[in-house]
Design a protein around this motif. Sequence first.
Motif, PDB file in Angstrom:
ATOM      1  N   UNK A 155       0.841  -1.203   0.000  1.00 41.44           N
ATOM      2  CA  UNK A 155       0.000   0.000   0.000  1.00 41.44           C
ATOM      3  C   UNK A 155       0.871   1.247   0.000  1.00 41.44           C
ATOM      4  N   UNK A 156       0.467   2.222  -0.795  1.00 41.13           N
ATOM      5  CA  UNK A 156       1.219   3.475  -0.786  1.00 41.13           C
ATOM      6  C   UNK A 156       0.579   4.498   0.162  1.00 41.13           C
ATOM      7  N   UNK A 157      -0.505   4.088   0.852  1.00 45.01           N
ATOM      8  CA  UNK A 157      -1.089   4.988   1.853  1.00 45.01           C
ATOM      9  C   UNK A 157      -1.418   4.206   3.120  1.00 45.01           C
ATOM     10  N   UNK A 158      -1.384   4.899   4.241  1.00 48.44           N
ATOM     11  CA  UNK A 158      -1.727   4.260   5.509  1.00 48.44           C
ATOM     12  C   UNK A 158      -3.182   3.835   5.534  1.00 48.44           C
ATOM     13  N   UNK A 159      -4.041   4.649   4.925  1.00 48.12           N
ATOM     14  CA  UNK A 159      -5.465   4.317   4.899  1.00 48.12           C
ATOM     15  C   UNK A 159      -5.655   2.917   4.313  1.00 48.12           C
ATOM     16  N   UNK A 160      -4.872   2.616   3.260  1.00 47.33           N
ATOM     17  CA  UNK A 160      -4.958   1.314   2.624  1.00 47.33           C
ATOM     18  C   UNK A 160      -4.604   0.188   3.582  1.00 47.33           C
ATOM     19  N   UNK A 161      -3.580   0.410   4.393  1.00 43.04           N
ATOM     20  CA  UNK A 161      -3.144  -0.616   5.346  1.00 43.04           C
ATOM     21  C   UNK A 161      -4.270  -0.927   6.324  1.00 43.04           C
ATOM     22  N   UNK A 162      -4.846   0.139   6.903  1.00 43.98           N
ATOM     23  CA  UNK A 162      -5.903  -0.085   7.895  1.00 43.98           C
ATOM     24  C   UNK A 162      -7.148  -0.682   7.245  1.00 43.98           C
ATOM     25  N   UNK A 163      -7.477  -0.191   6.039  1.00 43.24           N
ATOM     26  CA  UNK A 163      -8.676  -0.691   5.357  1.00 43.24           C
ATOM     27  C   UNK A 163      -8.527  -2.183   5.069  1.00 43.24           C
TER      28      UNK A 163
END
Length: 582
Positions: free
Chosen positions: A302-310
Amino acid sequence: MLNNVQIAQIFLNIADLLEIKGENKFKFLSYRRAGEVLADLPRDLQAYANDNTLEDISGVGKAIAEKIRELLATGKLGFYERLIEEVPETLVDIMRVNGVGAKKAKLFWEQLKISTLVGLEESAKAGKLRHLEGMGEKSEQKILDGIASLKRQTGRMPLGKAKPIAEAVLNRLLALPQAEEGALAGSIRRGKTTIGDVDILIASDHPIPVMQAFVETVGVARILGHGESKSSVEMQNGLQIDVRVVPKSRWGTALQYFTGSKDHNVKLRALALEKGYSLNEFAFSPVDANGNILEDAPKVTFDSEEGVYAFLGLPHIAPELREDSGEIESALKNTLPVLITQSDIHADLHMHTTWSDGTLSVKEMALQALQRRHEWIVITDHSRSLGVANGLSIERLREQAHEVRQANEELAGKIRVLHGTEMDIKADGTLDYPDDVLAELDFVIASLHVSLSQPRAQITERLINAIRNPHVDMIGHPSARYIPDRDPVDADWDAVFAEAQKNGVALEINSNPRRLDLDAPFARRAVALGIPLAINTDAHSPAMMDDLPYGILTARRGWVEAKHVLNTWSWDAFSAWLTARK
DNA sequence: GCCGTTTTCGGCCCGACTGTTTTCAGTCG
């Protein structure tokens, strides 16, 4: 009686000594975790013991709860006393040296009978360490450097001092053509009150020149490590800075990982494993039933943290909450707080002028506040007994009222200026102005400035007495700590909070980075009890008005929402609150 | 020693860097 921090320290020492002893890894880690948790509790351990809720504290089970009870009751711990007969207590000091862990400490102790820092330094200088197994000249020198560094250190650095230094280094790296993106991670990003070391993350496909530029940064005193993608330096002021470089495509996992906290990440990884993935700083990797990584299976990045949590089925968790203090459970239930942001604030209820120890006049402060888009402010100069700060006599306080009125007339329609005071709670527990004078003011802060080392009963009584006065609207910087020089006052906070709750008196989160008072765990407790908060700058100059972000960070760490904070309310709501109190 | 929306027993995160090694242990975060 032992306080929380002292008890926490005992458990941290136990962890180190058990590790040196070679005890089961998860056992000593449990003690270490308990130690870390206990140091940060919002209530006295005695209060938990009285409520019989010690085991509700995360990381505290039956065995550790029993040890806490023994420490509270007797001031001693038999288990610990037996342990330090086997393993010298002073070995924990040796483990503080960079490059010395449990195994090395044990080696020095068993082979050379070294048990103190002084002894370690002497042996290293005499060239005795290099002959030990796994040691050499370089390791010996590294230990000497580590001891010298330890001597220079003054402990953790206040957030307000470390953050600007960290930002300066980050900006230098971001100016490099190879740097695509960069951010502060670690405890600075989480907004911790004090900073042990700085973590900086850079996204780049060309890490080597970034690392080279970093170790050559102005102000670097010593290079602690210098690799292709990871380097550490010690700055001349003693601050340690670590930089990691990752490819842009992995930015999300990396930023999440390096922001921590360690305990938050451990829980996230457990969650990932439940979903069949091993999570590290680079990717989610599919695992088999035994938890072994399936090398052939495609990794998820993931290139964003939001992606990791999602990917884990979670909403994005704000960095300030990532302390494993319930945020993951709350995220799973979708009940995370809507944290306050700086733009929610449109007033400042605590500021000083030239009438006492500030640098600007009433009107000048109001104009500065206007520039910062505030809708109203309260002028709260010091009261008469605080001579060192040029505190206002009753006569001068009344004269000041005229100046406030005049400023209001001149600034009508732009900003409201209220007349208040930061009144001293005197050493004998009485307040510094009589009730009839307080009744003339729009807003009354009561604060502790003197006799801060009084015993608990006396401090508690002073605070409670102030809270009970019907004219007092808020307690300023309640613990009166001054980082890192002055500890919080010793008070029965359970009793103080209960009284504030009963009387609807607000508690301050003071934004001065040397204060940050209330601290986050206390702020969270105030929220739980429905006690109104106010986030103020306590500005004595225009520059100090810009300390607000530190107060906001602290509030966010305390799970504070805008609705809990007086100076986010509309003027109508705030004035109605004031009127209801009069 | 702690913990549990699979579990009260059997798990408990993992990679970079260093210095010492000839393939890896220790430390750190």
